[in-house]
Design an enzyme around this catalytic site. Structure first.
Site, PDB file in Angstrom:
ATOM      1  N   GLU A 116      -5.937  -9.003  -3.714  1.00  0.00           N
ATOM      2  CA  GLU A 116      -5.574  -7.645  -3.339  1.00  0.00           C
ATOM      3  C   GLU A 116      -4.084  -7.410  -3.569  1.00  0.00           C
ATOM      4  O   GLU A 116      -3.260  -8.270  -3.257  1.00  0.00           O
ATOM      5  CB  GLU A 116      -5.915  -7.439  -1.863  1.00  0.00           C
ATOM      6  CG  GLU A 116      -5.457  -6.133  -1.267  1.00  0.00           C
ATOM      7  CD  GLU A 116      -5.620  -6.105   0.242  1.00  0.00           C
ATOM      8  OE1 GLU A 116      -5.420  -5.016   0.823  1.00  0.00           O
ATOM      9  OE2 GLU A 116      -5.936  -7.155   0.839  1.00  0.00           O
ATOM     10  N   PHE A 117      -3.751  -6.243  -4.082  1.00  0.00           N
ATOM     11  CA  PHE A 117      -2.346  -5.855  -4.211  1.00  0.00           C
ATOM     12  C   PHE A 117      -1.941  -5.091  -2.962  1.00  0.00           C
ATOM     13  O   PHE A 117      -2.573  -4.094  -2.590  1.00  0.00           O
ATOM     14  CB  PHE A 117      -2.121  -4.983  -5.447  1.00  0.00           C
ATOM     15  CG  PHE A 117      -0.701  -4.507  -5.587  1.00  0.00           C
ATOM     16  CD1 PHE A 117       0.267  -5.327  -6.141  1.00  0.00           C
ATOM     17  CD2 PHE A 117      -0.328  -3.244  -5.146  1.00  0.00           C
ATOM     18  CE1 PHE A 117       1.585  -4.908  -6.263  1.00  0.00           C
ATOM     19  CE2 PHE A 117       0.982  -2.806  -5.268  1.00  0.00           C
ATOM     20  CZ  PHE A 117       1.937  -3.648  -5.825  1.00  0.00           C
ATOM     21  N   ILE A 118      -0.902  -5.562  -2.274  1.00  0.00           N
ATOM     22  CA  ILE A 118      -0.377  -4.889  -1.094  1.00  0.00           C
ATOM     23  C   ILE A 118       0.994  -4.322  -1.422  1.00  0.00           C
ATOM     24  O   ILE A 118       1.883  -5.057  -1.862  1.00  0.00           O
ATOM     25  CB  ILE A 118      -0.276  -5.852   0.103  1.00  0.00           C
ATOM     26  CG1 ILE A 118      -1.668  -6.360   0.499  1.00  0.00           C
ATOM     27  CG2 ILE A 118       0.396  -5.169   1.289  1.00  0.00           C
ATOM     28  CD1 ILE A 118      -1.661  -7.368   1.633  1.00  0.00           C
ATOM     29  N   ASP A 157       3.039 -22.789   5.534  1.00  0.00           N
ATOM     30  CA  ASP A 157       4.283 -22.757   4.761  1.00  0.00           C
ATOM     31  C   ASP A 157       5.016 -21.459   5.098  1.00  0.00           C
ATOM     32  O   ASP A 157       5.400 -20.690   4.220  1.00  0.00           O
ATOM     33  CB  ASP A 157       3.979 -22.838   3.262  1.00  0.00           C
ATOM     34  CG  ASP A 157       5.244 -23.008   2.417  1.00  0.00           C
ATOM     35  OD1 ASP A 157       6.296 -23.365   2.985  1.00  0.00           O
ATOM     36  OD2 ASP A 157       5.178 -22.775   1.190  1.00  0.00           O
TER      37      ASP A 157
END
Length: 271
Positions: free
Chosen positions: A129-131, A234
């Site tokens: 998904e592009f946020i 991380d």
């Protein structure tokens, strides 16, 4: 005192089972899957399972130091794609499983993973998904609460570890399951890093001091109840952002189940 530690099996009661490689069929019921190699597997997926009929623009995205990142604009929305020309799909498998595990808790926002696999000329890719990130930093108290919610939601019945080994940057991280957190942390976190340092730099003094620490950790946790919970693995400033509404977003995980002491959130995010 209860200590929550991170290392979560994806098959726990709190998280639905995520796909295991190399099952390629029946992707309807899977969040993501590894793909067979095609001439352009990213384009192929976007124009089929991604429900797009055309890719209108591909733009580079900066900020990474290991992988190449791109923003794919399509008539069905946007996708975020990372590629690596020298590392095989195992690295992105770990990332996809970690993102999927965090996503399924329904707590803090993470990019939803769709597919990963090998590139035809070598290397690998992952589609997610592009946020759209916002211009301001996320509220740190909200970030703390959301992380605590994720840790509480992601429990484990298998102990401390993860379904696959993954990486911190490009450094391998061993996630073999263990029922004992002290043993897991001593062997697969401190011990493994000490061995890497010894192999690369030949500093036996650091290695020997570190091994003494590993052997003396037990008494530090007497009378402490340690519970496994899902961690990002991380989490540093470069892996934290916010969406356009100011809600916190975490990305690039190296998930496992590890201990967390809850008062840390109170003192750090609410001084």
């Amino acid at each position: 005192m209860v200590v929550h530690v991170g290392l979560l099996p994806l098959s726990s009661s709190c998280l639905p089972s995520l796909p295991r490689l190399p099952r390629l069929s029946s992707t309807k019921h899977r969040t993501f899957a590894m793909a067979v190699v095609s001439e352009d597997p990213v384009r192929e997926w976007i124009l089929s399972e991604g429900n797009a009929t055309q890719i209108t623009r591909i733009s580079p995205v900066g900020g990474g130091c290991i992988n190449r990142a791109s923003h794919y604009d399509t008539d069905a929305g946007s996708f975020f794609v990372k590629t690596n020309r020298s590392i095989g799909p195992s690295m992105f498998e770990g990332e996809a499983l970690g993102l999927g595990a965090m996503f399924e808790t329904g707590t803090i926002r993470v990019p939803k993973p769709f597919k990963f696999g090998p590139l035809p000329t070598g290397g690998s890719y992952i589609i997610m998904e592009f946020i759209e990130f916002g211009s301001r930093r996320s509220n740190q108290s909200v970030l703390g609460r959301k992380l605590a919610e994720m840790h509480k939601a992601g429990k484990s019945e298998k102990g401390f570890g993860f379904e696959v080994n993954n990486t911190v940057g490009s450094t391998p991280q061993i996630n073999t399951w263990s029922s004992d957190w002290i043993q897991f942390y001593g062997e697969h976190r401190l011990g493994y890093q000490l061995q890497l340092a010894l192999d690369q730099y030949g500093d036996s003094t650091i290695y020997e001091k570190g091994q003494r620490l590993v052997k003396s950790m037990g008494p530090l946790f007497e009378n402490v109840v340690i519970e496994p919970c899902l961690l990002h693995g991380d989490l540093w400033s470069g892996n934290i952002s916010s969406d356009k509404n100011g809600e916190p977003v975490i990305l690039d995980p190296a998930c496992y189940l590890y201990k967390k002491i809850w008062y840390w959130y109170i003192h750090y995010f609410h001084p």
